[in-house]
Design a protein around this motif. Structure first.
Motif, PDB file in Angstrom:
ATOM      1  N   ARG A  96     -41.888  48.971  66.649  1.00 17.33           N
ATOM      2  CA  ARG A  96     -43.192  48.432  66.219  1.00 17.33           C
ATOM      3  C   ARG A  96     -44.289  49.487  66.309  1.00 17.33           C
ATOM      4  N   TYR A  97     -44.317  50.232  67.399  1.00 14.98           N
ATOM      5  CA  TYR A  97     -45.364  51.237  67.576  1.00 14.98           C
ATOM      6  C   TYR A  97     -45.237  52.367  66.553  1.00 14.98           C
ATOM      7  N   VAL A  98     -44.021  52.742  66.210  1.00 17.31           N
ATOM      8  CA  VAL A  98     -43.826  53.781  65.195  1.00 17.31           C
ATOM      9  C   VAL A  98     -44.283  53.267  63.830  1.00 17.31           C
ATOM     10  N   ILE A  99     -43.965  52.033  63.508  1.00 11.71           N
ATOM     11  CA  ILE A  99     -44.405  51.452  62.239  1.00 11.71           C
ATOM     12  C   ILE A  99     -45.931  51.359  62.207  1.00 11.71           C
ATOM     13  N   TRP A 100     -46.535  50.945  63.302  1.00 14.05           N
ATOM     14  CA  TRP A 100     -47.996  50.872  63.359  1.00 14.05           C
ATOM     15  C   TRP A 100     -48.620  52.258  63.184  1.00 14.05           C
ATOM     16  N   ALA A 101     -48.032  53.273  63.820  1.00 13.03           N
ATOM     17  CA  ALA A 101     -48.557  54.644  63.690  1.00 13.03           C
ATOM     18  C   ALA A 101     -48.450  55.126  62.242  1.00 13.03           C
ATOM     19  N   ALA A 102     -47.349  54.813  61.582  1.00 16.17           N
ATOM     20  CA  ALA A 102     -47.199  55.188  60.166  1.00 16.17           C
ATOM     21  C   ALA A 102     -48.235  54.457  59.314  1.00 16.17           C
ATOM     22  N   GLY A 103     -48.531  53.225  59.657  1.00 11.05           N
ATOM     23  CA  GLY A 103     -49.579  52.484  58.956  1.00 11.05           C
ATOM     24  C   GLY A 103     -50.947  53.132  59.151  1.00 11.05           C
ATOM     25  N   LEU A 104     -51.206  53.609  60.364  1.00 12.49           N
ATOM     26  CA  LEU A 104     -52.453  54.332  60.615  1.00 12.49           C
ATOM     27  C   LEU A 104     -52.534  55.583  59.740  1.00 12.49           C
ATOM     28  N   LYS A 105     -51.411  56.265  59.598  1.00 13.43           N
ATOM     29  CA  LYS A 105     -51.391  57.468  58.760  1.00 13.43           C
ATOM     30  C   LYS A 105     -51.689  57.106  57.310  1.00 13.43           C
ATOM     31  N   ASP A 106     -51.034  56.070  56.815  1.00 12.57           N
ATOM     32  CA  ASP A 106     -51.282  55.643  55.439  1.00 12.57           C
ATOM     33  C   ASP A 106     -52.756  55.289  55.240  1.00 12.57           C
ATOM     34  N   ARG A 107     -53.295  54.506  56.149  1.00 11.70           N
ATOM     35  CA  ARG A 107     -54.691  54.074  56.044  1.00 11.70           C
ATOM     36  C   ARG A 107     -55.631  55.281  56.071  1.00 11.70           C
ATOM     37  N   SER A 108     -55.386  56.233  56.974  1.00 18.96           N
ATOM     38  CA  SER A 108     -56.271  57.397  57.088  1.00 18.96           C
ATOM     39  C   SER A 108     -56.219  58.279  55.848  1.00 18.96           C
ATOM     40  N   GLU A 109     -55.117  58.195  55.102  1.00 16.92           N
ATOM     41  CA  GLU A 109     -54.968  58.992  53.889  1.00 16.92           C
ATOM     42  C   GLU A 109     -55.326  58.193  52.638  1.00 16.92           C
ATOM     43  N   GLY A 110     -55.877  56.993  52.839  1.00 17.12           N
ATOM     44  CA  GLY A 110     -56.315  56.185  51.712  1.00 17.12           C
ATOM     45  C   GLY A 110     -55.194  55.500  50.959  1.00 17.12           C
ATOM     46  N   ARG A 111     -54.036  55.411  51.568  1.00 19.67           N
ATOM     47  CA  ARG A 111     -52.900  54.730  50.940  1.00 19.67           C
ATOM     48  C   ARG A 111     -52.834  53.284  51.407  1.00 19.67           C
ATOM     49  N   GLN A 112     -52.188  52.476  50.615  1.00 20.78           N
ATOM     50  CA  GLN A 112     -51.964  51.087  51.006  1.00 20.78           C
ATOM     51  C   GLN A 112     -50.881  51.041  52.078  1.00 20.78           C
ATOM     52  N   VAL A 113     -51.113  50.257  53.104  1.00 22.80           N
ATOM     53  CA  VAL A 113     -50.143  50.106  54.184  1.00 22.80           C
ATOM     54  C   VAL A 113     -49.074  49.120  53.730  1.00 22.80           C
ATOM     55  N   ASP A 114     -47.824  49.515  53.867  1.00 23.03           N
ATOM     56  CA  ASP A 114     -46.694  48.674  53.477  1.00 23.03           C
ATOM     57  C   ASP A 114     -46.388  47.686  54.604  1.00 23.03           C
ATOM     58  N   PRO A 115     -46.637  46.394  54.408  1.00 19.38           N
ATOM     59  CA  PRO A 115     -46.380  45.426  55.471  1.00 19.38           C
ATOM     60  C   PRO A 115     -44.890  45.241  55.775  1.00 19.38           C
ATOM     61  N   VAL A 119     -38.462  50.904  60.096  1.00 13.50           N
ATOM     62  CA  VAL A 119     -38.650  51.981  61.069  1.00 13.50           C
ATOM     63  C   VAL A 119     -38.192  53.317  60.481  1.00 13.50           C
ATOM     64  N   GLU A 120     -37.164  53.290  59.656  1.00  8.33           N
ATOM     65  CA  GLU A 120     -36.696  54.537  59.032  1.00  8.33           C
ATOM     66  C   GLU A 120     -37.760  55.096  58.102  1.00  8.33           C
ATOM     67  N   GLN A 121     -38.411  54.233  57.332  1.00  8.73           N
ATOM     68  CA  GLN A 121     -39.485  54.671  56.440  1.00  8.73           C
ATOM     69  C   GLN A 121     -40.671  55.201  57.260  1.00  8.73           C
ATOM     70  N   ALA A 122     -40.965  54.536  58.366  1.00  4.10           N
ATOM     71  CA  ALA A 122     -42.070  54.963  59.220  1.00  4.10           C
ATOM     72  C   ALA A 122     -41.808  56.344  59.817  1.00  4.10           C
ATOM     73  N   VAL A 123     -40.586  56.560  60.283  1.00  2.00           N
ATOM     74  CA  VAL A 123     -40.243  57.868  60.858  1.00  2.00           C
ATOM     75  C   VAL A 123     -40.374  58.947  59.786  1.00  2.00           C
ATOM     76  N   ALA A 124     -39.858  58.687  58.599  1.00  2.00           N
ATOM     77  CA  ALA A 124     -39.959  59.658  57.506  1.00  2.00           C
ATOM     78  C   ALA A 124     -41.412  59.932  57.160  1.00  2.00           C
ATOM     79  N   ARG A 125     -42.221  58.887  57.147  1.00  2.86           N
ATOM     80  CA  ARG A 125     -43.651  59.039  56.825  1.00  2.86           C
ATOM     81  C   ARG A 125     -44.352  59.898  57.860  1.00  2.86           C
ATOM     82  N   LEU A 126     -44.059  59.686  59.115  1.00  2.00           N
ATOM     83  CA  LEU A 126     -44.712  60.463  60.175  1.00  2.00           C
ATOM     84  C   LEU A 126     -44.227  61.916  60.209  1.00  2.00           C
TER      85      LEU A 126
END
Length: 128
Positions: A96-115, A119-126
């Motif tokens: 959950r924390y990794v997914i939330w961190a990836a969401g923070l990254k998306d938001r900070s870069e102006g991207r839409q957060v994928d609800p 976790v695999e996508q989140a790790v790749a994103r980070l």
């Protein structure tokens, strides 16, 4: 997600920081570990306010990196503490924390957060 992968993500985010950002992270890291009672002390609140003010002087991308580090480290710390007490919550909480961190990254870069981010996508994103 296992603990080692989360530690690798934390190290990767830390490597992105400037010397000033690393200095702030070194001050913030122990604050993440405080219990809820300790978070409410005046001394902790003043220390956090000072760090927040200094964070405001950093460029936005570096502030976003620090926000992700706080999220990732909090997930690591909470699961470590739970596992020390014999609870078996580690992997799901880390996920959950990794997914939330990836969401923070998306938001900070102006991207839409994928609800529905995995976790695999989140790790790749980070790791990008």
């Amino acid at each position: 997600m296992d603990r080692n992968t989360l530690v690798d993500l934390i190290e990767g985010e830390t490597a992105k920081l400037s010397p000033r950002g690393r200095e702030l992270w070194e001050e913030l890291e122990p604050l993440v570990e405080l219990s809820s009672e300790e978070h409410n002390t005046l001394a902790e609140q003043l220390q956090r306010a000072d760090i927040d003010n200094r964070m405001d002087d950093l460029p936005q991308p570096e502030q976003a990196t620090l926000d992700r580090l706080i999220m990732l480290y909090e997930g690591l710390y909470k699961t470590d503490e739970a596992e020390k007490r014999g609870e078996k919550t580690g992997e799901g909480v880390r996920d959950r924390y990794v997914i939330w961190a990836a969401g923070l990254k998306d938001r900070s870069e102006g991207r839409q957060v994928d609800p529905d981010m995995t976790v695999e996508q989140a790790v790749a994103r980070l790791r990008r």
